[in-house]
Design a protein around this motif. Structure first.
Motif, PDB file in Angstrom:
ATOM      1  N   GLU A  42       0.835  -1.196   0.000  1.00 56.09           N
ATOM      2  CA  GLU A  42       0.000   0.000   0.000  1.00 56.09           C
ATOM      3  C   GLU A  42       0.876   1.254   0.000  1.00 56.09           C
ATOM      4  O   GLU A  42       0.636   2.200  -0.748  1.00 56.09           O
ATOM      5  N   MET A  86       2.513   1.611  -3.458  1.00 50.98           N
ATOM      6  CA  MET A  86       1.583   2.108  -4.476  1.00 50.98           C
ATOM      7  C   MET A  86       1.311   3.590  -4.274  1.00 50.98           C
ATOM      8  O   MET A  86       1.209   4.348  -5.238  1.00 50.98           O
ATOM      9  N   SER A  87       1.203   4.017  -3.029  1.00 49.01           N
ATOM     10  CA  SER A  87       0.987   5.446  -2.759  1.00 49.01           C
ATOM     11  C   SER A  87       2.176   6.267  -3.251  1.00 49.01           C
ATOM     12  O   SER A  87       2.003   7.349  -3.805  1.00 49.01           O
ATOM     13  N   ILE A 136      -1.649  -3.829  -2.646  1.00 50.51           N
ATOM     14  CA  ILE A 136      -1.797  -2.382  -2.710  1.00 50.51           C
ATOM     15  C   ILE A 136      -2.944  -1.873  -1.843  1.00 50.51           C
ATOM     16  O   ILE A 136      -2.946  -0.712  -1.461  1.00 50.51           O
ATOM     17  N   GLY A 146      -3.834   2.356  -1.540  1.00 51.38           N
ATOM     18  CA  GLY A 146      -3.032   2.281  -2.759  1.00 51.38           C
ATOM     19  C   GLY A 146      -3.895   2.312  -4.010  1.00 51.38           C
ATOM     20  O   GLY A 146      -3.544   2.942  -5.005  1.00 51.38           O
TER      21      GLY A 146
END
Length: 129
Positions: free
Chosen positions: A71, A74-75, A98, A102
């Motif tokens: 997560e 992905m951020s 994710i 995310g």
């Protein structure tokens, strides 16, 4: 595999340089078809890759299946703001973690993308509590 590791090294080098003209010279405007499947990508790797996607003039086909993207990763990947991933045509994120935050960050980065033809998000813990 050697080509993949060379791409990762080049990605970090371009990120550290922060020169859009150099980025354009190295990547050009061609299609970048990259299979990074099952290669561990740290949050920093994701951040550097996000920089390339947001600042290059290429069309991208990316296979990031099973890259252990979290997560947080992905951020960071999507941290360049709304609509910055305008050149992403294919994105496979199957089998990453994710999660909801995310997924939200990714959706913001893909806003306004008119070339996306395939997005895979299978087994990414989106919608899970």
């Amino acid at each position: 595999q050697r080509d993949t590791l060379g791409f990762i090294d080049t990605m970090h080098w371009l990120f550290e340089a922060q020169e859009k003209k150099l980025l354009s010279q190295v990547l050009g405007q061609n299609i970048q078809d990259r299979n990074l499947s099952s290669l561990f990508l740290s949050p920093f790797d994701c951040y550097a890759l996000g920089y390339l996607l947001a600042n290059s003039q290429c069309k991208w086909k990316l296979n990031l299946k099973g890259c252990s993207i979290t997560e947080e990763g992905m951020s960071m990947f999507a941290s360049y703001g709304d609509g910055s991933f305008h050149g992403v045509a294919v994105l496979n994120l199957d089998r990453n973690i994710i999660a909801n935050e995310g997924g939200t960050a990714l959706s913001m980065a893909l806003q306004g993308n008119a070339v996306l033809s395939e997005l895979r998000l299978g087994l990414c813990s989106i919608g899970s509590e």
